[in-house]
Write a protein that holds these residues in place. Structure first.
Motif, mmCIF file in Angstrom:
data_model
loop_
_atom_site.group_PDB
_atom_site.id
_atom_site.type_symbol
_atom_site.label_atom_id
_atom_site.label_comp_id
_atom_site.label_asym_id
_atom_site.label_seq_id
_atom_site.Cartn_x
_atom_site.Cartn_y
_atom_site.Cartn_z
ATOM 1 N N GLN A 167 0.841 -1.182 0.000
ATOM 2 C CA GLN A 167 0.000 0.000 0.000
ATOM 3 C C GLN A 167 0.887 1.246 0.000
ATOM 4 O O GLN A 167 2.056 1.191 0.361
ATOM 5 N N LYS A 168 0.300 2.376 -0.378
ATOM 6 C CA LYS A 168 1.061 3.625 -0.439
ATOM 7 C C LYS A 168 0.496 4.668 0.525
ATOM 8 O O LYS A 168 0.730 5.857 0.370
ATOM 9 N N HIS A 169 -0.211 4.213 1.534
ATOM 10 C CA HIS A 169 -0.949 5.151 2.374
ATOM 11 C C HIS A 169 -0.464 5.153 3.820
ATOM 12 O O HIS A 169 -1.243 5.159 4.749
ATOM 13 N N LEU A 170 0.862 5.122 4.012
ATOM 14 C CA LEU A 170 1.435 5.186 5.356
ATOM 15 C C LEU A 170 2.070 6.554 5.568
ATOM 16 O O LEU A 170 2.883 7.006 4.765
ATOM 17 N N SER A 171 1.691 7.210 6.644
ATOM 18 C CA SER A 171 2.295 8.496 6.979
ATOM 19 C C SER A 171 2.770 8.473 8.425
ATOM 20 O O SER A 171 2.151 7.829 9.279
ATOM 21 N N VAL A 172 3.878 9.143 8.690
ATOM 22 C CA VAL A 172 4.396 9.274 10.044
ATOM 23 C C VAL A 172 3.871 10.582 10.615
ATOM 24 O O VAL A 172 4.057 11.651 10.021
ATOM 25 N N ILE A 173 3.185 10.500 11.750
ATOM 26 C CA ILE A 173 2.634 11.699 12.376
ATOM 27 C C ILE A 173 3.795 12.598 12.799
ATOM 28 O O ILE A 173 4.699 12.166 13.518
ATOM 29 N N GLY A 174 3.765 13.827 12.331
ATOM 30 C CA GLY A 174 4.872 14.744 12.602
ATOM 31 C C GLY A 174 5.787 14.923 11.409
ATOM 32 O O GLY A 174 6.660 15.790 11.409
ATOM 33 N N SER A 221 9.844 14.411 21.199
ATOM 34 C CA SER A 221 8.611 14.854 20.527
ATOM 35 C C SER A 221 8.309 16.319 20.821
ATOM 36 O O SER A 221 7.530 16.943 20.103
ATOM 37 N N LEU A 222 8.922 16.869 21.855
ATOM 38 C CA LEU A 222 8.703 18.284 22.176
ATOM 39 C C LEU A 222 9.225 19.202 21.082
ATOM 40 O O LEU A 222 8.807 20.349 20.956
ATOM 41 N N ASP A 223 10.135 18.674 20.277
ATOM 42 C CA ASP A 223 10.713 19.482 19.182
ATOM 43 C C ASP A 223 9.870 19.436 17.924
ATOM 44 O O ASP A 223 10.170 20.115 16.936
ATOM 45 N N ILE A 224 8.819 18.612 17.926
ATOM 46 C CA ILE A 224 7.982 18.461 16.719
ATOM 47 C C ILE A 224 6.835 19.465 16.731
ATOM 48 O O ILE A 224 6.156 19.619 17.731
#
Length: 224
Positions: A167-174, A221-224
């Protein structure tokens, strides 16, 4: 002309045009920094071994999208051993119950750096998970990219025939910032603190939920 399922949802099936082509709308998958980083760290801790684990999260009732919220590293020795696998999956399911989550997929990194093939072990374990969650995914890790600022995994979903299709529908949050944070965790050698089920079985004092890794990820994650 072609019509998608969404276009005809309000019509009774008998009234669909005979020449309509049914288009299956792919489900989007998103993965959190926490889940993505733990998978990468697991691979980096055992660069000369195959590793595997499960991903946990939720499926949206609105659009059937899958949100991968965390990853549970399982094994780096004997990935397909049934007794240990059953113990691990049972423990993860109990843990998910306390968090209101469920097992939504399986990840697998092969021993060879250039090997992205789906092994019989990977297909079998992912299939077992998919039998309980029909939206479950299989994530095959690209070992050549685990220290790069780009998505280091391929996403597969199981078709009704049982075949795993990319599939081509994977995204990383941030987005890029999250990918950069994951690389930073590797550079800081946080993988040395990672605990998988093999480690836990050797020493039950070691916590496979990885609270120390979670804190390190929260800091980045505070830097995102």
């Amino acid at each position: 002309r072609s019509l998608s399922i969404d276009c005809m949802q309000g019509l009774p099936q008998a009234s669909w045009p005979l020449h309509a082509v049914i288009i299956i709308i792919a489900m989007p998958f998103s993965i959190s920094l926490k889940a993505y980083s733990k998978i990468i760290l697991h691979c980096c801790k055992y660069p000369d071994k195959a590793v595997n684990g499960v991903v946990i999260g939720s499926v949206s009732k609105k659009d059937q999208s899958v949100q991968i919220q965390d990853a549970i590293p399982m094994f780096h020795l004997g990935l397909g051993l049934a007794p240990m696998l059953e113990v691990a999956l049972t423990q993860v399911e109990l843990y998910c119950g306390t968090k209101g989550l469920s097992i939504v997929g399986y990840y697998h990194a092969n021993e060879r750096v250039d090997d992205l093939s789906i092994s019989e072990t990977a297909s079998s374990i992912a299939g077992k998970i998919a039998s309980n969650c029909d939206k479950a995914c299989l994530l095959m890790i690209n070992n050549q990219k685990v220290t790069e600022e780009e998505i280091a995994m391929k996403l597969f979903a199981r078709e009704p025939s049982g075949v795993w299709k990319e599939q081509k529908h994977l995204s990383v949050i941030g987005g890029d910032l999250a990918l950069r944070a994951a690389v930073k965790l590797v550079e800081n050698r946080k993988f040395e603190q990672l605990v998988d089920f093999d480690n836990h079985l050797d020493n039950i004092q070691l916590d496979w939920t990885n609270p120390a890794i979670n804190r390190a990820i929260d800091t980045h994650s505070l830097d995102i």
